[in-house]
Design a protein around this motif. Sequence first.
Motif, PDB file in Angstrom:
ATOM      1  N   GLN A   1      -4.244  10.435  12.941  1.00  0.00           N
ATOM      2  CA  GLN A   1      -4.457  11.592  13.661  1.00  0.00           C
ATOM      3  C   GLN A   1      -5.711  11.883  14.139  1.00  0.00           C
ATOM      4  OE1 GLN A   1      -1.951  14.576  11.934  1.00  0.00           O
ATOM      5  NE2 GLN A   1      -0.343  13.900  12.953  1.00  0.00           N
ATOM      6  N   ASP A   2      -6.853  11.610  13.147  1.00  0.00           N
ATOM      7  CA  ASP A   2      -8.290  11.582  13.360  1.00  0.00           C
ATOM      8  C   ASP A   2      -8.527  11.069  14.820  1.00  0.00           C
ATOM      9  OD1 ASP A   2      -8.120  12.900  10.948  1.00  0.00           O
ATOM     10  OD2 ASP A   2      -9.084  11.283   9.959  1.00  0.00           O
ATOM     11  N   TYR A   3      -7.886  10.195  15.322  1.00  0.00           N
ATOM     12  CA  TYR A   3      -8.184   9.376  16.281  1.00  0.00           C
ATOM     13  C   TYR A   3      -7.178   9.575  17.375  1.00  0.00           C
ATOM     14  CZ  TYR A   3     -11.145   7.325  12.754  1.00  0.00           C
ATOM     15  OH  TYR A   3     -12.091   6.902  11.823  1.00  0.00           O
ATOM     16  N   GLY A   4      -6.362  10.588  17.246  1.00  0.00           N
ATOM     17  CA  GLY A   4      -5.246  10.724  18.437  1.00  0.00           C
ATOM     18  C   GLY A   4      -4.133   9.954  18.324  1.00  0.00           C
ATOM     19  N   ARG A   5      -3.989   9.177  17.169  1.00  0.00           N
ATOM     20  CA  ARG A   5      -2.784   8.326  17.168  1.00  0.00           C
ATOM     21  C   ARG A   5      -1.814   8.999  15.926  1.00  0.00           C
ATOM     22  NH1 ARG A   5      -5.375   6.224  20.810  1.00  0.00           N
ATOM     23  NH2 ARG A   5      -7.223   4.963  20.579  1.00  0.00           N
ATOM     24  N   SER A   6      -0.658   8.360  16.350  1.00  0.00           N
ATOM     25  CA  SER A   6       0.444   8.960  15.313  1.00  0.00           C
ATOM     26  C   SER A   6       0.510   8.453  14.045  1.00  0.00           C
ATOM     27  CB  SER A   6       1.876   8.806  16.188  1.00  0.00           C
ATOM     28  OG  SER A   6       1.970   7.267  15.879  1.00  0.00           O
ATOM     29  N   HIS A   7       1.198   8.899  12.900  1.00  0.00           N
ATOM     30  CA  HIS A   7       1.583   8.305  11.930  1.00  0.00           C
ATOM     31  C   HIS A   7       2.245   6.867  11.836  1.00  0.00           C
ATOM     32  CE1 HIS A   7       0.561  11.658   9.220  1.00  0.00           C
ATOM     33  NE2 HIS A   7       1.285  12.412  10.089  1.00  0.00           N
ATOM     34  N   ALA A   8       3.127   6.806  12.747  1.00  0.00           N
ATOM     35  CA  ALA A   8       3.590   5.459  13.002  1.00  0.00           C
ATOM     36  C   ALA A   8       2.602   4.375  13.280  1.00  0.00           C
ATOM     37  CB  ALA A   8       4.930   5.340  14.333  1.00  0.00           C
TER      38      ALA A   8
ATOM     39  N   PHE B   1       0.900  -1.014   0.046  1.00  0.00           N
ATOM     40  CA  PHE B   1       0.060  -0.010   0.102  1.00  0.00           C
ATOM     41  C   PHE B   1       0.920   1.590   0.105  1.00  0.00           C
ATOM     42  CE2 PHE B   1      -2.913  -2.677   2.608  1.00  0.00           C
ATOM     43  CZ  PHE B   1      -3.842  -2.838   1.487  1.00  0.00           C
ATOM     44  N   LEU B   2       0.520   2.171  -0.498  1.00  0.00           N
ATOM     45  CA  LEU B   2       0.782   3.623  -0.663  1.00  0.00           C
ATOM     46  C   LEU B   2      -0.250   4.432   0.072  1.00  0.00           C
ATOM     47  CD1 LEU B   2       2.772   6.126  -1.416  1.00  0.00           C
ATOM     48  CD2 LEU B   2       1.565   6.061  -3.708  1.00  0.00           C
ATOM     49  N   VAL B   3      -0.049   5.141   1.139  1.00  0.00           N
ATOM     50  CA  VAL B   3      -0.713   5.988   2.010  1.00  0.00           C
ATOM     51  C   VAL B   3      -0.423   7.210   2.082  1.00  0.00           C
ATOM     52  CG1 VAL B   3      -2.096   5.911   4.246  1.00  0.00           C
ATOM     53  CG2 VAL B   3      -1.213   3.795   3.246  1.00  0.00           C
ATOM     54  N   LYS B   4      -1.482   8.094   1.777  1.00  0.00           N
ATOM     55  CA  LYS B   4      -1.497   9.806   2.012  1.00  0.00           C
ATOM     56  C   LYS B   4      -2.661   9.933   3.169  1.00  0.00           C
ATOM     57  CE  LYS B   4      -2.597  14.097   0.054  1.00  0.00           C
ATOM     58  NZ  LYS B   4      -3.025  14.851  -1.114  1.00  0.00           N
ATOM     59  N   ALA B   5      -1.963  10.324   4.297  1.00  0.00           N
ATOM     60  CA  ALA B   5      -2.952  10.465   5.524  1.00  0.00           C
ATOM     61  C   ALA B   5      -2.779  11.653   6.102  1.00  0.00           C
ATOM     62  CB  ALA B   5      -2.878   9.108   6.373  1.00  0.00           C
ATOM     63  N   ASN B   6      -3.812  12.260   6.782  1.00  0.00           N
ATOM     64  CA  ASN B   6      -3.710  13.400   7.515  1.00  0.00           C
ATOM     65  C   ASN B   6      -2.993  14.566   6.718  1.00  0.00           C
ATOM     66  OD1 ASN B   6      -3.788  11.293  10.254  1.00  0.00           O
ATOM     67  ND2 ASN B   6      -5.421  12.835  10.048  1.00  0.00           N
ATOM     68  N   SER B   7      -3.379  14.711   5.457  1.00  0.00           N
ATOM     69  CA  SER B   7      -2.821  15.727   4.638  1.00  0.00           C
ATOM     70  C   SER B   7      -3.751  16.187   3.615  1.00  0.00           C
ATOM     71  CB  SER B   7      -1.436  15.264   4.072  1.00  0.00           C
ATOM     72  OG  SER B   7      -0.955  16.281   3.130  1.00  0.00           O
TER      73      SER B   7
ATOM     74  N   PHE C   1       7.666  13.774  12.053  1.00  0.00           N
ATOM     75  CA  PHE C   1       8.047  12.514  11.589  1.00  0.00           C
ATOM     76  C   PHE C   1       9.364  12.581  12.533  1.00  0.00           C
ATOM     77  CE2 PHE C   1       5.119  12.702   8.114  1.00  0.00           C
ATOM     78  CZ  PHE C   1       4.500  11.422   8.452  1.00  0.00           C
ATOM     79  N   VAL C   2      10.148  13.460  12.655  1.00  0.00           N
ATOM     80  CA  VAL C   2      11.394  13.095  13.203  1.00  0.00           C
ATOM     81  C   VAL C   2      11.332  12.484  14.797  1.00  0.00           C
ATOM     82  CG1 VAL C   2      13.529  14.558  14.314  1.00  0.00           C
ATOM     83  CG2 VAL C   2      12.813  14.570  11.986  1.00  0.00           C
ATOM     84  N   PRO C   3      10.104  13.043  15.441  1.00  0.00           N
ATOM     85  CA  PRO C   3      10.146  12.123  16.719  1.00  0.00           C
ATOM     86  C   PRO C   3       9.624  10.781  16.625  1.00  0.00           C
ATOM     87  CG  PRO C   3       9.016  14.470  16.834  1.00  0.00           C
ATOM     88  CD  PRO C   3       9.625  14.097  15.344  1.00  0.00           C
ATOM     89  N   LEU C   4       9.298  10.473  15.506  1.00  0.00           N
ATOM     90  CA  LEU C   4       9.017   9.054  15.321  1.00  0.00           C
ATOM     91  C   LEU C   4       9.771   8.180  14.656  1.00  0.00           C
ATOM     92  CD1 LEU C   4       5.198   9.724  13.555  1.00  0.00           C
ATOM     93  CD2 LEU C   4       5.945   9.137  15.882  1.00  0.00           C
ATOM     94  N   ASP C   5      11.290   8.759  14.711  1.00  0.00           N
ATOM     95  CA  ASP C   5      12.189   7.708  13.921  1.00  0.00           C
ATOM     96  C   ASP C   5      12.272   6.498  14.901  1.00  0.00           C
ATOM     97  OD1 ASP C   5      14.173   7.218  12.592  1.00  0.00           O
ATOM     98  OD2 ASP C   5      15.739   8.195  13.768  1.00  0.00           O
ATOM     99  N   GLY C   6      12.146   5.389  14.307  1.00  0.00           N
ATOM    100  CA  GLY C   6      12.553   4.117  14.901  1.00  0.00           C
ATOM    101  C   GLY C   6      11.314   3.477  15.224  1.00  0.00           C
ATOM    102  N   ARG C   7      10.173   4.156  15.028  1.00  0.00           N
ATOM    103  CA  ARG C   7       9.050   3.645  15.854  1.00  0.00           C
ATOM    104  C   ARG C   7       8.079   3.057  14.734  1.00  0.00           C
ATOM    105  NH1 ARG C   7       6.566   8.215  19.295  1.00  0.00           N
ATOM    106  NH2 ARG C   7       4.719   6.835  19.152  1.00  0.00           N
ATOM    107  N   PHE C   8       8.673   2.969  13.324  1.00  0.00           N
ATOM    108  CA  PHE C   8       7.969   2.391  12.253  1.00  0.00           C
ATOM    109  C   PHE C   8       8.221   0.820  12.022  1.00  0.00           C
ATOM    110  CE2 PHE C   8       7.852   6.810  11.135  1.00  0.00           C
ATOM    111  CZ  PHE C   8       6.518   7.018  10.613  1.00  0.00           C
TER     112      PHE C   8
END
Length: 724
Positions: A322-329, A309-315, A369-376
Amino acid sequence: MSGAWQPAPGHWLARLLALVLAVSAMGHAHAEDGYDLWLRYGPLPAAQAEGIRAQWEVVVAPRDTEVQRSAREELLRGLAGLLGHAPPEAATPQGSGALVVGTPASSPLVAQLRLPLRGLGREGYVIERVEHAGRALTVIAAPDDIGTLYGVFHLLRLLQTGQDVSALAVREQPRLQLRVLDHWDNLDRSVERGYAGESIWDWHKLPGWLDPRYTDYARANASIGLNGAVLNNVNASAQSLAPAYLEKAAALAGVLRPWGIRVYLSARFSAPIELGGLDTADPRDPRVRRWWAAKADEIYRLIPDFGGFLVKANSEGQPGPQDYGRSHAEGANLLADALRPHGGVVMWRAFVYSHAQPDDRAKQAYDEFVPLDGRFADNVLLQVKNGPIDFQPREPFHPLFGAMPKTPLMMEFQITKEYLGFATHLAYLGTLYEETLQSDTQRPGPGHPVAQVIEGHGHALSGMAGVANLGSDRNWCGSIFDQANWYAFGRLAWNPRQSARVIAQDWVGMTFSSDPAFLAPVVAMMMASREAVVDYMTPLGLHHLMGRGHHYGPAPWDAGSERPDWDPVYYHRADAQGIGFARGRSGSNAVAQYAPALARQFDDPRRVPERELLWFHHVPWDYRMASGRTLWDELVLHYARGVDQVAAMRATWAGLSPYVDAQRYRQVASFLAIQQQEAQWWRDASIAYWQSINGLPLPVGQAPPPHSLSYYQSLKFPFAPGHH
């Protein structure tokens, strides 16, 4: 034949002969309408063709699998066109020489030769001239069938460009794993930012009708090493994942598979609601997780080699975690978990900007995204545009490159020219791609270019995506020279350290002619063309000055959108004192997102490259440039230089008609005329607007705009192609 009888002009035989000649001429024009791209396989000079036929008395190639048959058929097709006729096939080498294709598993001969195939991976190959049993063999060998297909195209490219093939020692493998075209195509066949007709995917007729054009598309992609296609728009419809459309996608996958191309789909994050009847798409909801797992199982039953999958989200209003208070990761990992049992990947786009207004839109992706580094998850790639705004004629490289060492970053380039003149302006983007890829991130220190970052060192995944410039137009891309951008993207996705100039030389030789009298001036045109567009549209670091919505034509005055960061005035910030976006420490401090050494350089107006001055700084109109001229005079002269460069390209092309068939020659000439007219429009409209703000006179020798600012502001284009 002097004295021979000729039918009178009105005689039935004269009319018949005229008809035959007309049909013949139509056939020739049809053959040179651009459909064949760089795979024309025109005949080589007779002496060269004879010498090659003497080397390769027979062709030995397996045909047991789909990919083997693709390689064999392409080789024979290419040799037939280049040599006048293909050498005969044989089960084993005969005579004094042969051309041999295969893997150790498909060819006992290749197995005997013990060529150095270790370490090539499944897509690598070698092409070598070897002696065996008293015969001179040219061997295309690979660990896997797909490598032999790529090797065949490499050999044909060498022939098409007039290279010596008598003593080959080629060893190639891709530096990036995922080399993907992203089609921003909708199910109704409209194409967002498309300038070459309707979508090539005729969804309504699928799966029952498989247009032969799909196979030619696959051939072209395989010839430049691309191995994936995202079939639908990133602004996705959930219907793309519905059973009926999955069957259609499966039919396309069957056509693309023999050419080594896997299909991917853009997934709408809210599909569990729209297709599954759930009341949420929250990544933490067990029902949502089960829905995506079941959907992945369904897809892989239909498409066993589905890419993911390719995903464009919250843009731009798209749904997302993020609609549910969750992160991109969390959102990406939800889909990654569903795909993991099948070997699929998630390409999660980093092009985001929230509804909340930031101080600088250019900073948003980095901040998110930088704060999410390593969480994917390990089967997620973060797909990052080349620059921090949006595919502008020139941007500094995106600060995310090098800033997320624990996450594989996948480059996203735009091949379709949304901001560079659509299909009619000649703008070779190989130079743009090369400029980005060779930019030094200086993370963790000097000598770490963007190319190295996307090669994924230390990660299991790497890749490059390109937003396709393809459509239903007969020439595929809307213009002949736009084909070069598709070609250059593929070559650089295979090896992001290649030279844009060398790639341009290959494309010109294969698409038109390798005659030095033609090749040299055309390559020179191409190499200067993108800089010309920058000059007449967005010189010295200006950006996002195009018309709202359609992005056609100059509109630096545009304001009043529901979001300020959709308007050109947000980006240039021109006032009576100066012009440019202050991104230094005293401004938005976007410079701090780069490595410290670069941050210091970009923060200093005297050290930042002048080509990006107004990207990073709000500069007084009377600021002294390196040339000694004021900023205002320099800006006006850049506009003029861009227009003059297009005029020079027109003059160059006007002298090349003997080398080009009439149909393609006329189209290029006509489009260059359009480009010159529109370049002048860009120059005049922009200068009229800047003068309305700064009240400054033009440099000596520069003509004033022929119309008032109100005239340029009155121009409207509600039906410009690619409107969004």
